[in-house]
Design a protein around this motif. Structure first.
Motif, PDB file in Angstrom:
ATOM      1  N   ILE A  12       0.840  -1.139  -0.047  1.00  0.00           N
ATOM      2  CA  ILE A  12       0.028   0.064  -0.077  1.00  0.00           C
ATOM      3  C   ILE A  12       0.968   1.122  -0.140  1.00  0.00           C
ATOM      4  N   ILE A  14       1.475   5.084   0.684  1.00  0.00           N
ATOM      5  CA  ILE A  14       1.286   5.873   1.589  1.00  0.00           C
ATOM      6  C   ILE A  14       1.275   7.192   1.216  1.00  0.00           C
ATOM      7  N   LEU A  18      -4.259   9.506   0.928  1.00  0.00           N
ATOM      8  CA  LEU A  18      -4.553   8.354   1.831  1.00  0.00           C
ATOM      9  C   LEU A  18      -4.682   8.938   3.159  1.00  0.00           C
ATOM     10  N   GLY A  22      -8.373   9.080   5.144  1.00  0.00           N
ATOM     11  CA  GLY A  22      -8.599   8.426   5.997  1.00  0.00           C
ATOM     12  C   GLY A  22      -9.167   8.933   7.482  1.00  0.00           C
ATOM     13  N   THR A  53      -7.534   4.290  10.281  1.00  0.00           N
ATOM     14  CA  THR A  53      -7.199   4.043   8.652  1.00  0.00           C
ATOM     15  C   THR A  53      -6.279   2.786   8.750  1.00  0.00           C
ATOM     16  N   THR A  54      -5.576   2.415   9.727  1.00  0.00           N
ATOM     17  CA  THR A  54      -4.554   1.106   9.636  1.00  0.00           C
ATOM     18  C   THR A  54      -5.571   0.040   9.845  1.00  0.00           C
ATOM     19  N   LEU A  57      -7.363  -0.677   6.778  1.00  0.00           N
ATOM     20  CA  LEU A  57      -6.448  -1.468   5.720  1.00  0.00           C
ATOM     21  C   LEU A  57      -6.110  -2.761   6.079  1.00  0.00           C
ATOM     22  N   ARG A  60      -9.412  -4.767   5.142  1.00  0.00           N
ATOM     23  CA  ARG A  60      -9.487  -4.783   3.646  1.00  0.00           C
ATOM     24  C   ARG A  60      -8.289  -6.269   3.375  1.00  0.00           C
ATOM     25  N   TYR A  61      -7.336  -6.032   4.064  1.00  0.00           N
ATOM     26  CA  TYR A  61      -6.087  -7.135   3.430  1.00  0.00           C
ATOM     27  C   TYR A  61      -6.666  -8.549   3.849  1.00  0.00           C
ATOM     28  N   ASP A  64      -9.952  -9.258   1.370  1.00  0.00           N
ATOM     29  CA  ASP A  64      -9.598  -9.367   0.143  1.00  0.00           C
ATOM     30  C   ASP A  64      -9.304 -10.627  -0.289  1.00  0.00           C
ATOM     31  N   ASN A  83       3.263   5.694   9.761  1.00  0.00           N
ATOM     32  CA  ASN A  83       3.075   5.733   8.207  1.00  0.00           C
ATOM     33  C   ASN A  83       3.100   6.954   7.983  1.00  0.00           C
ATOM     34  N   GLY A 109       2.296  -5.260   9.450  1.00  0.00           N
ATOM     35  CA  GLY A 109       2.488  -4.279   8.217  1.00  0.00           C
ATOM     36  C   GLY A 109       3.692  -3.259   8.541  1.00  0.00           C
TER      37      GLY A 109
END
Length: 158
Positions: A12, A14, A18, A22, A53-54, A57, A60-61, A64, A83, A109
């Motif tokens: 991803i 950064i 984003l 987020g 936001t983290t 994500l 989502r990881y 997905d 990040n 991450g």
């Protein structure tokens, strides 16, 4: 899906967009997430991503990789290195436990300065309980099929 299986990584980028988007989406208006000058005045070299936001994500990881029927049951994360814009975070995951149609995945991450996030996610993929005598409601679905399809989408296998 078996204990010890490794999920394909997700890179991803950064970006400022984003980070700011987020923060806005999660209604986190702290200046360190959108105003570089104020972030520097507070000791940070730049704006940085917020935990919400983290969290999104990381979710989502997992979804997905496990497919559209997957349901996040528990997300327990801890932040480490920030990040910052211009970096790339690479999410990786390893299956720690599987019980019926539910798996627990250890997630990391990492970015250019270290581990941004570590934690565990518990995910259920309905209809994949191999202990109930079914084949995952049609055989083409399930934890293994979802993982295989996600690996394909990630480009790791044909």
């Amino acid at each position: 899906m078996r204990v010890g299986d490794v999920l394909p990584p997700l890179e991803i980028e950064i970006t400022r967009t984003l980070i700011v988007a987020g923060a806005i989406a999660s209604r986190d208006y702290q200046d360190v997430h959108h105003d570089a000058e104020l972030a520097r005045q507070k000791g940070s070299p730049d704006i940085f991503m917020n935990i919400l936001t983290t969290n999104g994500l990381v979710g989502r990881y997992i979804t997905d990789r496990f497919g559209p029927r997957s349901v996040l049951r528990r997300v327990a994360i801890r932040l480490g290195a920030p990040n910052y814009p211009g970096d790339t975070m690479v999410l990786t995951g390893t299956v720690e436990a599987v019980e019926g149609d539910t798996a627990t995945v250890r997630v990391v991450g990492a970015n250019g300065i270290g581990r941004h996030v570590t934690g565990a996610v518990t995910v259920t993929v309905p209809g994949t309980d191999e202990t109930d005598g079914t084949d995952g409601a049609g055989g083409a679905e399930g934890i293994e099929a979802a993982e295989g399809a996600a690996v394909h989408e990630a480009g790791s296998r044909p």
